[in-house]
Write a protein that holds these residues in place. Structure first.
Motif, PDB file in Angstrom:
ATOM      1  N   PHE A   1      -5.863  12.056   8.501  1.00 20.08           N
ATOM      2  CA  PHE A   1      -4.791  11.192   8.976  1.00 20.08           C
ATOM      3  C   PHE A   1      -4.668  11.182  10.499  1.00 20.08           C
ATOM      4  CE2 PHE A   1      -3.740  12.661   4.722  1.00 20.08           C
ATOM      5  CZ  PHE A   1      -3.456  11.456   4.068  1.00 20.08           C
ATOM      6  N   VAL A   2      -5.601  11.840  11.174  1.00 23.28           N
ATOM      7  CA  VAL A   2      -5.564  11.894  12.641  1.00 23.28           C
ATOM      8  C   VAL A   2      -5.593  10.491  13.247  1.00 23.28           C
ATOM      9  CG1 VAL A   2      -6.913  12.581  14.663  1.00 23.28           C
ATOM     10  CG2 VAL A   2      -6.520  14.219  12.831  1.00 23.28           C
ATOM     11  N   TRP A   3      -6.252   9.568  12.573  1.00 23.40           N
ATOM     12  CA  TRP A   3      -6.375   8.195  13.087  1.00 23.40           C
ATOM     13  C   TRP A   3      -5.021   7.526  13.309  1.00 23.40           C
ATOM     14  CZ3 TRP A   3      -4.244   4.197  10.366  1.00 23.40           C
ATOM     15  CH2 TRP A   3      -3.914   4.456   9.024  1.00 23.40           C
ATOM     16  N   LEU A   4      -3.977   8.010  12.662  1.00 25.26           N
ATOM     17  CA  LEU A   4      -2.658   7.396  12.814  1.00 25.26           C
ATOM     18  C   LEU A   4      -2.196   7.379  14.275  1.00 25.26           C
ATOM     19  CD1 LEU A   4      -0.789   8.858   9.707  1.00 25.26           C
ATOM     20  CD2 LEU A   4      -1.318   6.446  10.122  1.00 25.26           C
TER      21      LEU A   4
ATOM     22  N   GLY B   1       7.643  -1.282  22.460  1.00 21.44           N
ATOM     23  CA  GLY B   1       8.149  -0.396  23.508  1.00 21.44           C
ATOM     24  C   GLY B   1       9.454   0.293  23.165  1.00 21.44           C
ATOM     25  N   ARG B   2      10.451  -0.477  22.696  1.00 15.90           N
ATOM     26  CA  ARG B   2      11.747   0.127  22.385  1.00 15.90           C
ATOM     27  C   ARG B   2      11.636   1.118  21.231  1.00 15.90           C
ATOM     28  NH1 ARG B   2      15.534   1.325  24.995  1.00 15.90           N
ATOM     29  NH2 ARG B   2      14.671   3.280  24.250  1.00 15.90           N
ATOM     30  N   ARG B   3      11.042   0.673  20.140  1.00 15.79           N
ATOM     31  CA  ARG B   3      10.924   1.534  18.963  1.00 15.79           C
ATOM     32  C   ARG B   3       9.902   2.652  19.197  1.00 15.79           C
ATOM     33  NH1 ARG B   3      12.020  -3.483  18.136  1.00 15.79           N
ATOM     34  NH2 ARG B   3      13.662  -4.101  16.684  1.00 15.79           N
ATOM     35  N   GLY B   4       8.926   2.358  20.049  1.00 17.23           N
ATOM     36  CA  GLY B   4       7.976   3.393  20.404  1.00 17.23           C
ATOM     37  C   GLY B   4       8.638   4.550  21.127  1.00 17.23           C
ATOM     38  N   LEU B   5       9.533   4.236  22.055  1.00 20.36           N
ATOM     39  CA  LEU B   5      10.261   5.266  22.783  1.00 20.36           C
ATOM     40  C   LEU B   5      11.202   6.032  21.860  1.00 20.36           C
ATOM     41  CD1 LEU B   5      11.106   3.193  25.976  1.00 20.36           C
ATOM     42  CD2 LEU B   5       9.660   5.229  25.938  1.00 20.36           C
ATOM     43  N   ASP B   6      11.866   5.298  20.968  1.00 25.89           N
ATOM     44  CA  ASP B   6      12.835   5.941  20.078  1.00 25.89           C
ATOM     45  C   ASP B   6      12.167   6.806  19.022  1.00 25.89           C
ATOM     46  OD1 ASP B   6      14.803   4.667  21.499  1.00 25.89           O
ATOM     47  OD2 ASP B   6      15.219   3.140  19.972  1.00 25.89           O
ATOM     48  N   GLY B   7      10.888   6.545  18.719  1.00 24.29           N
ATOM     49  CA  GLY B   7      10.182   7.311  17.703  1.00 24.29           C
ATOM     50  C   GLY B   7       9.014   8.111  18.250  1.00 24.29           C
TER      51      GLY B   7
ATOM     52  N   LEU C   1      -3.841   6.674  16.779  1.00 25.52           N
ATOM     53  CA  LEU C   1      -4.410   5.533  17.481  1.00 25.52           C
ATOM     54  C   LEU C   1      -3.485   4.328  17.437  1.00 25.52           C
ATOM     55  CD1 LEU C   1      -8.100   5.816  16.228  1.00 25.52           C
ATOM     56  CD2 LEU C   1      -7.117   6.726  18.339  1.00 25.52           C
ATOM     57  N   LEU C   2      -2.545   4.317  16.490  1.00 27.00           N
ATOM     58  CA  LEU C   2      -1.595   3.205  16.368  1.00 27.00           C
ATOM     59  C   LEU C   2      -0.563   3.206  17.493  1.00 27.00           C
ATOM     60  CD1 LEU C   2      -0.917   3.296  12.508  1.00 27.00           C
ATOM     61  CD2 LEU C   2      -2.516   1.829  13.764  1.00 27.00           C
ATOM     62  N   ASP C   3      -0.455   4.323  18.215  1.00 27.90           N
ATOM     63  CA  ASP C   3       0.503   4.396  19.326  1.00 27.90           C
ATOM     64  C   ASP C   3       0.332   3.237  20.297  1.00 27.90           C
ATOM     65  OD1 ASP C   3       1.497   6.752  18.314  1.00 27.90           O
ATOM     66  OD2 ASP C   3       0.441   8.053  19.731  1.00 27.90           O
TER      67      ASP C   3
ATOM     68  N   PRO D   1       4.949   6.769  17.899  1.00 25.83           N
ATOM     69  CA  PRO D   1       5.263   6.957  16.478  1.00 25.83           C
ATOM     70  C   PRO D   1       4.043   7.244  15.603  1.00 25.83           C
ATOM     71  CG  PRO D   1       6.499   5.105  17.359  1.00 25.83           C
ATOM     72  CD  PRO D   1       5.513   5.498  18.416  1.00 25.83           C
ATOM     73  N   GLY D   2       2.869   6.730  15.987  1.00 20.83           N
ATOM     74  CA  GLY D   2       1.672   7.039  15.207  1.00 20.83           C
ATOM     75  C   GLY D   2       1.380   8.521  15.210  1.00 20.83           C
ATOM     76  N   THR D   3       1.495   9.128  16.389  1.00 18.89           N
ATOM     77  CA  THR D   3       1.299  10.574  16.485  1.00 18.89           C
ATOM     78  C   THR D   3       2.405  11.320  15.759  1.00 18.89           C
ATOM     79  OG1 THR D   3       0.180  10.343  18.628  1.00 18.89           O
ATOM     80  CG2 THR D   3       1.076  12.504  18.096  1.00 18.89           C
ATOM     81  N   THR D   4       3.639  10.806  15.840  1.00 18.59           N
ATOM     82  CA  THR D   4       4.746  11.419  15.110  1.00 18.59           C
ATOM     83  C   THR D   4       4.447  11.459  13.614  1.00 18.59           C
ATOM     84  OG1 THR D   4       6.322  10.594  16.777  1.00 18.59           O
ATOM     85  CG2 THR D   4       7.225  11.311  14.662  1.00 18.59           C
ATOM     86  N   ALA D   5       3.901  10.333  13.076  1.00 18.50           N
ATOM     87  CA  ALA D   5       3.560  10.276  11.654  1.00 18.50           C
ATOM     88  C   ALA D   5       2.454  11.272  11.302  1.00 18.50           C
ATOM     89  CB  ALA D   5       3.128   8.857  11.281  1.00 18.50           C
ATOM     90  N   ALA D   6       1.429  11.356  12.158  1.00 21.77           N
ATOM     91  CA  ALA D   6       0.330  12.299  11.910  1.00 21.77           C
ATOM     92  C   ALA D   6       0.832  13.741  11.940  1.00 21.77           C
ATOM     93  CB  ALA D   6      -0.774  12.094  12.947  1.00 21.77           C
ATOM     94  N   LEU D   7       1.739  14.039  12.870  1.00 14.73           N
ATOM     95  CA  LEU D   7       2.301  15.383  12.950  1.00 14.73           C
ATOM     96  C   LEU D   7       3.124  15.710  11.704  1.00 14.73           C
ATOM     97  CD1 LEU D   7       3.463  15.388  16.678  1.00 14.73           C
ATOM     98  CD2 LEU D   7       1.725  16.888  15.693  1.00 14.73           C
ATOM     99  N   ALA D   8       3.893  14.731  11.228  1.00 13.96           N
ATOM    100  CA  ALA D   8       4.714  14.956  10.036  1.00 13.96           C
ATOM    101  C   ALA D   8       3.843  15.291   8.830  1.00 13.96           C
ATOM    102  CB  ALA D   8       5.569  13.720   9.759  1.00 13.96           C
ATOM    103  N   ILE D   9       2.729  14.577   8.689  1.00  6.40           N
ATOM    104  CA  ILE D   9       1.817  14.846   7.578  1.00  6.40           C
ATOM    105  C   ILE D   9       1.196  16.236   7.727  1.00  6.40           C
ATOM    106  CG2 ILE D   9      -0.383  14.155   6.536  1.00  6.40           C
ATOM    107  CD1 ILE D   9       0.373  11.255   7.207  1.00  6.40           C
ATOM    108  N   ARG D  10       0.800  16.572   8.950  1.00  9.27           N
ATOM    109  CA  ARG D  10       0.187  17.885   9.173  1.00  9.27           C
ATOM    110  C   ARG D  10       1.146  19.020   8.830  1.00  9.27           C
ATOM    111  NH1 ARG D  10      -0.939  20.233  14.993  1.00  9.27           N
ATOM    112  NH2 ARG D  10      -1.446  18.055  15.439  1.00  9.27           N
ATOM    113  N   TYR D  11       2.378  18.927   9.312  1.00  6.83           N
ATOM    114  CA  TYR D  11       3.329  19.998   9.061  1.00  6.83           C
ATOM    115  C   TYR D  11       3.786  20.024   7.605  1.00  6.83           C
ATOM    116  CZ  TYR D  11       3.616  21.708  13.821  1.00  6.83           C
ATOM    117  OH  TYR D  11       3.316  22.295  15.024  1.00  6.83           O
ATOM    118  N   LEU D  12       3.805  18.865   6.952  1.00  2.00           N
ATOM    119  CA  LEU D  12       4.083  18.840   5.518  1.00  2.00           C
ATOM    120  C   LEU D  12       2.976  19.574   4.761  1.00  2.00           C
ATOM    121  CD1 LEU D  12       5.617  17.851   3.007  1.00  2.00           C
ATOM    122  CD2 LEU D  12       4.302  15.710   3.160  1.00  2.00           C
ATOM    123  N   ALA D  13       1.721  19.297   5.113  1.00  2.00           N
ATOM    124  CA  ALA D  13       0.592  19.956   4.454  1.00  2.00           C
ATOM    125  C   ALA D  13       0.616  21.459   4.703  1.00  2.00           C
ATOM    126  CB  ALA D  13      -0.721  19.350   4.947  1.00  2.00           C
TER     127      ALA D  13
END
Length: 327
Positions: free
Chosen positions: A270-273, A282-288, A275-277, A241-253
């Motif tokens: 925001f690339v550091w996000l 585990g469950r929410r990580g897989l779902d997001g 690293l939160l992966d 999900p951390g990478t998902t968040a970073a990707l969302a910000i990148r594509y929004l920009a």
């Protein structure tokens, strides 16, 4: 090590149109099945690479391929590759399973030299470098465009190899870019020997990344059903999900600035996000997750349909075990 010339694996090759055996010299084989459209037709070659494609059943166009010298229709310059590694990070799970695959094949194959097939190997996937560096395996790779990293040109919907001819298959960041991934996996299953290994890494919540050549996404359960002819050895997310968040910000920009390059620059803080992966549940990580992986062994019988829904509950434990093993 990579096999650069298809002539070196002539005994493994098959006609892409009928799966029949090839005849002729190793450097210039043709199909020997009398009623096949490719019977007696020599293979095309581009920059020394054999072209093993049945163009009658492929999205690929022979005239366009020959006219462009087998070039990729997408930009794959060094700058893009470096930027991708910096922004998206390194895939540590694929590196772990590359080493694991080599070790398992070495332990089980005895004196026979293992053959690993890379589907979509025009560019070396992040973390896949151990496969190319190992002196203990023969690496056979193909893609739909010419590259120094392939053995021959082919379409994964009709893999030009004999049944049960390889010991393992590696497919990374490819299945989402195929029009029929179920057909691709069926072909992978066909060419694998009994008990053969497969590693697949594919996008889930990753935005469109190859323009018109991006077709499909998989959840963890969807990936399990795709590989239902395999027993699960490991499953998890390679990007959470951390990478998902970073990707969302990148594509929004990129969308707001109307520029891919400017958007990437604007989102770089925001690339550091990603690293939160590492600390995601585990469950929410897989779902997001932005990308998922599957590591399995060819099974004697396919997964039963009534076992698919219960598999959802088993996923977090598998993901936690994969993370412990990688660490």
């Amino acid at each position: 090590m990579l096999v650069h010339n298809a002539a070196a694996i002539a005994v493994l090759l098959a006609c892409p149109a009928c799966n029949g055996a090839l005849t002729g010299t190793p450097d210039n084989p043709s199909c020997r099945t009398p009623d096949c459209d490719r019977h007696g037709v020599p293979l095309d070659r581009i920059d020394g690479k054999a072209v093993l494609v049945d163009f009658n059943r492929s999205i690929l166009d022979r005239d366009a391929m020959l006219a462009t010298g087998g070039a990729s229709v997408l930009g794959r310059d060094r700058w893009r590759q470096v930027l991708s590694r910096v922004v998206d990070g390194r895939n540590h799970f694929s590196a772990h399973y590359a080493r694991t695959m080599i070790a398992e094949l070495a332990a089980s194959n005895g004196a026979r030299r293992p053959v690993i097939l890379v589907v979509g190997g025009g560019a070396i996937g992040s973390g896949a470098e151990p496969l190319y560096a190992s002196p203990d395996v023969d690496l056979v790779a193909f893609d739909i465009y010419v590259s120094p990293h392939i053995t021959f040109v082919a379409d994964g919907h009709a893999i030009p190899l004999q049944d049960s001819s390889v010991d393992a298959v590696w497919v990374q960041a490819v299945l989402e870019h195929t029009v029929d991934p179920f057909a691709i996996v069926a072909e992978m299953t066909r060419v694998l020997r009994p008990g053969g290994l497969v590693f697949a890494n594919t996008a889930f919540l990753w935005p469109v990344c190859e323009h018109a050549y991006d077709f499909i996404r998989f959840t963890t359960s969807g990936l399990r059903w795709l590989f239902r002819d395999f027993d699960v050895l490991s499953v998890g997310y390679s990007s959470g999900p951390g990478t998902t968040a970073a990707l969302a910000i990148r594509y929004l920009a990129q969308s707001l600035l109307r520029s891919t390059k400017l958007g990437q620059i604007a989102a770089f803080p925001f690339v550091w996000l990603r690293l939160l992966d590492r600390w995601c549940d585990g469950r929410r990580g897989l779902d997001g997750a932005s990308a998922l992986f599957f590591y399995g062994r060819k099974a004697d019988r396919p997964l039963a349909l009534d076992a698919l829904v219960p598999f959802y509950a088993a996923q977090p434990a598998l993901a936690r075990a994969a993370r412990r093993n990688r660490d």
